[in-house]
Enzyme design. Structure first.
Site, mmCIF file in Angstrom:
data_model
loop_
_atom_site.group_PDB
_atom_site.id
_atom_site.type_symbol
_atom_site.label_atom_id
_atom_site.label_comp_id
_atom_site.label_asym_id
_atom_site.label_seq_id
_atom_site.Cartn_x
_atom_site.Cartn_y
_atom_site.Cartn_z
ATOM 1 N N GLU A 70 -3.433 -6.428 6.706
ATOM 2 C CA GLU A 70 -2.935 -6.262 8.097
ATOM 3 C C GLU A 70 -3.424 -7.385 9.019
ATOM 4 O OE1 GLU A 70 -2.278 -2.370 9.592
ATOM 5 O OE2 GLU A 70 -2.401 -1.475 7.595
ATOM 6 N N SER A 129 -8.932 -12.265 8.711
ATOM 7 C CA SER A 129 -9.799 -12.646 9.838
ATOM 8 C C SER A 129 -9.315 -13.961 10.450
ATOM 9 C CB SER A 129 -11.236 -12.818 9.349
ATOM 10 O OG SER A 129 -11.767 -11.570 8.996
ATOM 11 N N THR A 185 0.858 -1.189 0.000
ATOM 12 C CA THR A 185 0.000 0.000 0.000
ATOM 13 C C THR A 185 0.893 1.238 0.000
ATOM 14 O OG1 THR A 185 -1.626 -1.211 1.274
ATOM 15 C CG2 THR A 185 -1.873 1.183 1.233
ATOM 16 N N ARG A 218 -3.564 -2.435 13.132
ATOM 17 C CA ARG A 218 -4.903 -3.053 13.165
ATOM 18 C C ARG A 218 -5.940 -2.107 13.774
ATOM 19 N NH1 ARG A 218 -1.925 -8.836 14.337
ATOM 20 N NH2 ARG A 218 -1.385 -9.105 12.143
ATOM 21 N N GLN A 236 -28.324 -4.290 -0.255
ATOM 22 C CA GLN A 236 -29.579 -5.033 -0.413
ATOM 23 C C GLN A 236 -30.780 -4.107 -0.216
ATOM 24 O OE1 GLN A 236 -29.601 -8.145 -1.390
ATOM 25 N NE2 GLN A 236 -31.792 -8.533 -1.244
HETATM 26 N N1 CAA Z 1 2.687 -8.880 18.671
HETATM 27 C C1 CAA Z 1 3.908 -8.969 19.240
HETATM 28 N N2 CAA Z 1 4.698 -10.057 19.087
HETATM 29 C C2 CAA Z 1 4.220 -11.057 18.330
HETATM 30 C C3 CAA Z 1 2.955 -11.014 17.714
HETATM 31 C C4 CAA Z 1 2.182 -9.856 17.906
HETATM 32 N N3 CAA Z 1 0.968 -9.708 17.327
HETATM 33 N N4 CAA Z 1 2.756 -12.163 17.013
HETATM 34 C C5 CAA Z 1 3.857 -12.905 17.198
HETATM 35 N N5 CAA Z 1 4.742 -12.235 17.995
HETATM 36 C C6 CAA Z 1 6.064 -12.692 18.459
HETATM 37 C C7 CAA Z 1 5.944 -13.966 19.298
HETATM 38 O O1 CAA Z 1 5.715 -13.665 20.647
HETATM 39 C C8 CAA Z 1 7.291 -14.598 19.063
HETATM 40 O O2 CAA Z 1 8.234 -13.944 19.885
HETATM 41 P P1 CAA Z 1 9.575 -14.680 20.412
HETATM 42 O O3 CAA Z 1 10.476 -14.803 19.266
HETATM 43 O O4 CAA Z 1 10.073 -13.727 21.454
HETATM 44 O O5 CAA Z 1 9.127 -15.998 20.976
HETATM 45 C C9 CAA Z 1 7.604 -14.245 17.623
HETATM 46 O O6 CAA Z 1 6.835 -13.087 17.319
HETATM 47 C C10 CAA Z 1 7.249 -15.342 16.650
HETATM 48 O O7 CAA Z 1 5.911 -15.703 16.899
HETATM 49 P P2 CAA Z 1 5.245 -16.988 16.305
HETATM 50 O O8 CAA Z 1 6.145 -18.168 16.502
HETATM 51 O O9 CAA Z 1 3.863 -17.045 16.826
HETATM 52 O O10 CAA Z 1 5.272 -16.622 14.742
HETATM 53 P P3 CAA Z 1 4.562 -17.287 13.533
HETATM 54 O O11 CAA Z 1 5.519 -17.319 12.419
HETATM 55 O O12 CAA Z 1 3.887 -18.581 13.948
HETATM 56 O O13 CAA Z 1 3.434 -16.205 13.109
HETATM 57 C C11 CAA Z 1 1.441 -14.939 13.172
HETATM 58 C C12 CAA Z 1 2.525 -15.668 13.944
HETATM 59 C C13 CAA Z 1 0.488 -14.383 14.211
HETATM 60 C C14 CAA Z 1 0.686 -15.849 12.235
HETATM 61 C C15 CAA Z 1 2.102 -13.782 12.374
HETATM 62 O O14 CAA Z 1 2.910 -14.292 11.359
HETATM 63 C C16 CAA Z 1 1.111 -12.808 11.767
HETATM 64 O O15 CAA Z 1 0.642 -11.902 12.429
HETATM 65 N N6 CAA Z 1 0.808 -12.960 10.450
HETATM 66 C C17 CAA Z 1 0.004 -12.001 9.730
HETATM 67 C C18 CAA Z 1 0.872 -10.998 9.047
HETATM 68 C C19 CAA Z 1 0.112 -9.811 8.586
HETATM 69 O O16 CAA Z 1 -0.691 -9.240 9.315
HETATM 70 N N7 CAA Z 1 0.406 -9.380 7.354
HETATM 71 C C20 CAA Z 1 -0.186 -8.213 6.839
HETATM 72 C C21 CAA Z 1 0.693 -7.684 5.792
HETATM 73 S S1 CAA Z 1 1.033 -6.004 5.908
HETATM 74 C C22 CAA Z 1 -0.196 -5.207 5.106
HETATM 75 O O17 CAA Z 1 -1.274 -5.684 4.914
HETATM 76 C C23 CAA Z 1 0.231 -3.863 4.779
HETATM 77 C C24 CAA Z 1 -0.521 -2.972 3.925
HETATM 78 O O18 CAA Z 1 0.096 -2.425 3.038
HETATM 79 C C25 CAA Z 1 -1.903 -2.541 4.261
#
Ligand code: CAA
Length: 379
Positions: free
Chosen positions: A361, A364, A156, A241, A334
């Site tokens: 971001e 759901s 974006t 968010r 609608q």
């Molecule tokens: N806040 C803070 N820390 C977080 C977190 C959050 N929401 N989610 C995960 N973490 C931290 C964890 O605590 C963990 O920390 P440590 O290394 O200290 O243990 C670390 O991050 C890794 O966490 P996970 O093992 O849970 O990571 P994961 O790979 O399994 O992924 C997930 C977790 C929640 C699925 C994450 O990948 C996620 O939020 N995915 C969605 C990404 C997203 O929102 N993308 C949007 C793209 S940007 C966009 O849309 C921009 C635009 O232009 C509008």
């Protein structure tokens, strides 16, 4: 419900005034022409709305997250494309530079972002959207700095940004701990900004891919510590968010207002269609759900302002608000019947614009994962 401060009320009124008078009249034209709403964005720059939470020391307005949420709602109610442009600049670009940047970086990359320049956030890739830890873009260190190779998608503000926060792997062996964040200039050699995506909604906003071909940037463009990129991305998205939840609430409110007007003006079976209970129930559900969405969003915003952990609250706010906005826009269309399906009424735009709020971001589905993890903790 929160009792708003004088500042918050003033910002809400100001945002409403500029949105109603200047932004709303242009929204449909920009949408249909798929043209970036420069006129609207320039007004937001003049008012300081593009850097609402940037410290005054760096020319920002230093306002709180509640002010930001209220303003986002009003602007998005008028034009959701302008809303997302503002949201990305504030939450996804200015916030991480302010929080993790050095004084030197803030001087160069934060100060101009309030009124002169535009920023973007480059995390997603074609094969790494919900799972950003699997990204393939790399940043390898050499004696002159970092060399970036790879590509990003769904950026974006991509086509209008002066600066980007780019996430790349600096150590492929360390999983999410091997990701770092960098600040880039649009004219960095080797950075190519791709063509605008053709989208279903928020058509006036800019969304492009980026590619990096042996793109050398100096060492002082590293944002935060080496390997801290994933944490920066997650913390940034938590705040983002709240912005998108507010955007969704604005779209939902616009859909409700449109339906209300139509229900009173349109006559069938000898009177206004507002008298039909089936339509009244639709209206009641939309009003209640958008009100609930607002309560969740302001709760997350006030927790952020108090410095409390708000990961779950921001996820709930964005999930609930986006889905409520999709339902409100659908009901409104609608209620409008055939008229709603035509471009003579703005409701088809609200319907198209609402959908993206449940996708970007954090989809759901990802947000449900976040809420469940935050609730269950480690087990
Ligand atoms: N806040 C803070 N820390 C977080 C977190 C959050 N929401 N989610 C995960 N973490 C931290 C964890 O605590 C963990 O920390 P440590 O290394 O200290 O243990 C670390 O991050 C890794 O966490 P996970 O093992 O849970 O990571 P994961 O790979 O399994 O992924 C997930 C977790 C929640 C699925 C994450 O990948 C996620 O939020 N995915 C969605 C990404 C997203 O929102 N993308 C949007 C793209 S940007 C966009 O849309 C921009 C635009 O232009 C509008």
């Amino acid at each position: 419900m929160i009792k708003f401060s004088e500042d918050q009320l003033m910002i809400m009124d100001l945002a409403r005034e500029i949105a109603e008078e200047n932004i709303k009249p242009l929204a449909s034209k920009y949408d249909q022409e798929e043209k970036f709403p420069w006129e609207s964005v320039k007004q937001l720059q003049e008012l300081g709305f593009m850097g609402m939470m940037v410290e005054e020391e760096y020319d920002g307005t230093g306002l709180d997250t509640i002010c930001y949420a209220l303003a986002m709602e009003e602007i998005s109610k008028a034009c959701a494309s302008t809303g997302v442009t503002m949201s990305v600049n504030n939450s996804l670009y200015a916030y991480p530079v302010q929080k993790y940047g050095t004084a030197e970086q803030k001087e160069e990359f934060l100060r101009p972002i309030v009124s002169k320049k535009i920023g973007a956030f480059a995390l997603s890739e074609s094969d790494a959207g919900s799972d950003p830890a699997s990204m393939r873009t790399t940043a390898l260190k050499n004696k002159d700095g970092y060399v970036i190779n790879g590509s990003k998608m769904w950026i974006t503000n991509g086509g209008v940004a002066d600066n980007f926060i780019v996430f790349a792997k600096t150590d492929s062996q360390k999983g999410h701990k091997g990701i770092s964040a960098f600040i880039m200039n649009k004219d960095d050699k080797g950075l190519k900004i791709g063509a605008e995506e053709k989208k279903l909604g928020i058509k006036a906003s800019s969304t492009t891919p980026l590619s990096f071909d042996e793109c050398l940037i100096p060492e002082n463009r590293l944002l935060g510590d080496l390997g801290e990129g994933f944490k920066i991305a997650m913390n940034t998205l938590n705040g983002g968010r709240i912005g998108i939840a507010s955007q969704a609430i604005g779209i939902g409110q616009a859909a409700i207002e449109s339906a209300k007007k139509y229900m009173v003006e349109r006559h069938a079976f000898g009177g206004p269609i507002a008298k039909f209970q089936g339509l009244q129930f639709m209206m009641a559900d939309s009003v209640m759900e958008i009100e609930a969405a607002k309560a969740l969003t302001l709760k997350a915003a006030s927790m952020k302002d108090r410095g409390e952990r708000f990961v779950k609250e921001a996820a709930m706010a964005k999930l609930y608000s986006s889905e409520a906005a999709v339902r409100a826009a659908d009901r409104s269309l609608q209620i409008h019947g055939g008229a709603g399906y035509s471009k003579d009424f703005p409701v088809e735009r609200y319907w198209r614009d609402a959908k993206i709020t449940a996708i970007y971001e954090g989809t759901s589905e990802i947000l449900r994962v976040v809420i469940a993890r935050e609730t269950l903790g480690r087990y």
